[in-house]
Design a protein around this motif. Structure first.
Motif, PDB file in Angstrom:
ATOM      1  N   CYS A   2      -5.823   8.656  -0.256  1.00  8.52           N
ATOM      2  CA  CYS A   2      -5.903   7.924  -0.387  1.00  8.52           C
ATOM      3  C   CYS A   2      -4.890   7.177  -0.753  1.00  8.52           C
ATOM      4  O   CYS A   2      -3.860   7.447  -0.645  1.00  8.52           O
ATOM      5  CB  CYS A   2      -6.043   7.911  -2.085  1.00  8.52           C
ATOM      6  SG  CYS A   2      -6.825   6.825  -3.253  1.00  8.52           S
ATOM      7  N   ARG A   8      -6.895   0.330  -5.304  1.00  4.90           N
ATOM      8  CA  ARG A   8      -6.593   1.730  -4.446  1.00  4.90           C
ATOM      9  C   ARG A   8      -7.666   1.675  -3.577  1.00  4.90           C
ATOM     10  O   ARG A   8      -9.037   1.373  -3.823  1.00  4.90           O
ATOM     11  CB  ARG A   8      -7.267   2.804  -6.091  1.00  4.90           C
ATOM     12  CG  ARG A   8      -7.095   4.348  -5.693  1.00  4.90           C
ATOM     13  CD  ARG A   8      -7.171   5.463  -6.025  1.00  4.90           C
ATOM     14  NE  ARG A   8      -5.181   5.698  -6.505  1.00  4.90           N
ATOM     15  CZ  ARG A   8      -5.126   6.178  -7.832  1.00  4.90           C
ATOM     16  NH1 ARG A   8      -6.394   6.730  -8.923  1.00  4.90           N
ATOM     17  NH2 ARG A   8      -4.414   6.210  -8.270  1.00  4.90           N
ATOM     18  N   THR A   9      -6.968   2.538  -2.825  1.00  2.00           N
ATOM     19  CA  THR A   9      -8.829   2.293  -2.145  1.00  2.00           C
ATOM     20  C   THR A   9      -8.418   3.652  -0.663  1.00  2.00           C
ATOM     21  O   THR A   9      -7.429   4.397  -0.178  1.00  2.00           O
ATOM     22  CB  THR A   9      -8.390   0.962  -0.632  1.00  2.00           C
ATOM     23  OG1 THR A   9      -9.525   0.597  -0.282  1.00  2.00           O
ATOM     24  CG2 THR A   9      -6.918   1.336   0.153  1.00  2.00           C
ATOM     25  N   GLN A  10     -10.019   3.489  -0.114  1.00  2.00           N
ATOM     26  CA  GLN A  10      -9.573   5.044   0.681  1.00  2.00           C
ATOM     27  C   GLN A  10      -9.349   3.974   1.785  1.00  2.00           C
ATOM     28  O   GLN A  10      -9.188   4.898   3.029  1.00  2.00           O
ATOM     29  CB  GLN A  10     -11.048   5.590   1.240  1.00  2.00           C
ATOM     30  CG  GLN A  10     -11.577   5.771  -0.508  1.00  2.00           C
ATOM     31  CD  GLN A  10     -12.927   6.703  -0.495  1.00  2.00           C
ATOM     32  OE1 GLN A  10     -13.599   7.713   0.500  1.00  2.00           O
ATOM     33  NE2 GLN A  10     -13.573   7.092  -1.975  1.00  2.00           N
ATOM     34  N   TYR A  60       0.780  -1.565   0.332  1.00  3.26           N
ATOM     35  CA  TYR A  60       0.049   0.174   0.153  1.00  3.26           C
ATOM     36  C   TYR A  60       1.254   1.521  -0.629  1.00  3.26           C
ATOM     37  O   TYR A  60       1.510   1.279   0.967  1.00  3.26           O
ATOM     38  CB  TYR A  60      -0.992   0.048   1.455  1.00  3.26           C
ATOM     39  CG  TYR A  60      -1.496  -0.905   1.481  1.00  3.26           C
ATOM     40  CD1 TYR A  60      -3.354  -0.539   1.279  1.00  3.26           C
ATOM     41  CD2 TYR A  60      -1.885  -2.367   2.019  1.00  3.26           C
ATOM     42  CE1 TYR A  60      -4.204  -1.485   0.821  1.00  3.26           C
ATOM     43  CE2 TYR A  60      -2.126  -3.574   1.937  1.00  3.26           C
ATOM     44  CZ  TYR A  60      -3.624  -3.296   1.289  1.00  3.26           C
ATOM     45  OH  TYR A  60      -4.720  -3.985   1.590  1.00  3.26           O
ATOM     46  N   GLU A  62     -12.928   3.394  -5.402  1.00  2.00           N
ATOM     47  CA  GLU A  62     -12.672   2.415  -5.185  1.00  2.00           C
ATOM     48  C   GLU A  62     -12.677   0.488  -6.308  1.00  2.00           C
ATOM     49  O   GLU A  62     -13.218   0.936  -6.681  1.00  2.00           O
ATOM     50  CB  GLU A  62     -13.726   1.892  -3.409  1.00  2.00           C
ATOM     51  CG  GLU A  62     -13.102   1.007  -2.815  1.00  2.00           C
ATOM     52  CD  GLU A  62     -11.822   1.361  -1.527  1.00  2.00           C
ATOM     53  OE1 GLU A  62     -11.961   0.785  -1.582  1.00  2.00           O
ATOM     54  OE2 GLU A  62     -12.268   2.361  -1.142  1.00  2.00           O
ATOM     55  N   SER A  63     -11.702  -0.256  -5.751  1.00  2.60           N
ATOM     56  CA  SER A  63     -11.298  -0.412  -6.506  1.00  2.60           C
ATOM     57  C   SER A  63     -10.126  -1.742  -5.697  1.00  2.60           C
ATOM     58  O   SER A  63      -9.486  -1.550  -4.964  1.00  2.60           O
ATOM     59  CB  SER A  63     -10.607   0.010  -7.963  1.00  2.60           C
ATOM     60  OG  SER A  63      -8.958  -0.025  -7.601  1.00  2.60           O
TER      61      SER A  63
END
Length: 354
Positions: free
Chosen positions: A203, A344-346, A175, A340-341
């Motif tokens: 992010c 990729r993320t929050q 990450y 969001e995928s």
């Protein structure tokens, strides 16, 4: 002499005019379902990815299988429904659901054209914890004699149980906290300028090793320590800290056989001394169409999870250069959403410290 030149020309013309280009007929094969996924005993880490094989004349990735009905059952009759989170990727409806060691799980899939698929039952076996996670800096030969591969080799140590027949798979996920959620390349004369647009919210980019098959068995070391098991090589392209999570998974014997075969097939380079390719048999079958093929594997794994921050600032070297976007000039530009995928993320990573 003129006659000889004329005859030579005629012979050459006849030779080339008799050559008919050979365009072999190509046969298009029906698309086949490909399953990649598993159930784990960690919440949020169970998922199923569904794709369709493409004709070999088509370049690119497999097609995504969307709007399928997906669920998993256990040996007690419990049914766990899945929903599509992103294209072709399915997650449990209950985001907090997790599997249990000792339970057996079976996958069921029905596509929109009515095809029904089922996996073989998979027993979730226990896995020992990761004892230590550590890294070492090194310089290795690059892709050419003029380059050097600078990086950090990441290893783990673990203790194999005394019981025989334990099988493992190791995976990693990185990450990276990012500033820009969108970039735009602009040609300015002979140069290309990359502009970056700030994220509207905190992010992280997600990187993992798709296609890596790092497996092991306790055949020769049963009950002993597994030391310096290689996990990944971390690039030295920045002095910032590098966050990585490592998963140690338990495998059933047939899951180990499958992923070990995948590893052998991907490592062979086509040389004359390479081993003969072996059939890649998964554990998915079509239950309502006789002879219908399906590929891939559904498994059940207990997971030991450990994370670390690699301090790259202490390397006795200078990092490789890395292109950094610049903010577009002029008026304040709107921020870009963190969508969001799988990439990729929050959501703040589990062990994030900052």
């Amino acid at each position: 002499m003129k006659v000889l030149h004329y005859l030579s020309f005629v012979l050459l013309w006849l030779a080339f005019s008799c050559v008919t280009p050979y365009n072999p007929d190509t046969q298009s094969l029906d698309s086949k379902l490909v399953v990649d996924g598993n159930v784990t005993d960690q919440p949020g880490r169970s998922g199923i990815n569904l794709t369709l094989t493409t004709d070999y004349t088509v370049t690119g990735l497999n097609f995504l299988v969307t709007k399928a009905t997906v669920y998993v059952t256990d040996d007690r009759g419990q049914r766990i429904s899945y929903r599509e989170s992103t294209g072709g990727n399915y997650q449990p409806v209950d985001a907090n659901w997790k599997g249990q060691v000792g339970r057996t799980y079976t996958l069921f899939v029905q596509t929109t054209d009515g095809r029904q698929y089922q996996s073989t039952p998979q027993l979730m076996r226990a896995v020992p914890p990761i004892d230590t996670l550590y890294y070492e800096y090194s310089r290795k030969p690059g892709v050419s004699s003029q380059t050097v591969n600078k990086g950090f080799d990441l290893y783990i140590d673990t203790k194999d149980p005394a019981t025989p027949g334990d099988y493992y798979r190791w995976r990693w996920k990185h990450y990276e906290l990012i500033n820009y959620c969108r970039t735009n390349e602009v040609q300015q004369g002979p140069s290309t300028v990359i502009y970056g647009f700030y994220c509207c919210e905190t992010c992280w980019d997600i990187e993992q090793c798709y296609g890596c098959n790092n497996t092991g068995a306790d055949t020769r070391i049963n009950g002993n320590k597994i030391a310096r098991q290689p996990i990944m090589r971390i690039p030295y392209n920045s002095t910032s800290r590098y966050y990585v999570e490592v998963e140690q998974e338990s495998l059933t014997p047939d899951a180990y056989q499958y992923w070990n075969t995948v590893s052998q097939l991907t490592q062979n380079n086509g040389g004359i001394f390479d081993a003969t390719p072996v059939p890649l048999k998964g554990n998915i079958t079509c239950t309502n169409r006789t002879g219908e093929l399906a590929f891939g594997f559904f498994g059940a794994s207990s997971v030991s999870l450990k994370a670390t921050f690699v301090d790259r600032s202490k390397a006795p070297d200078t990092p490789d250069t890395r292109i950094v976007p610049i903010v577009p000039p002029g008026p304040l530009t709107p921020c870009s959403r963190c969508v969001e995928s799988p990439f990729r993320t929050q959501i703040t990573p589990r062990f994030w410290k900052y």
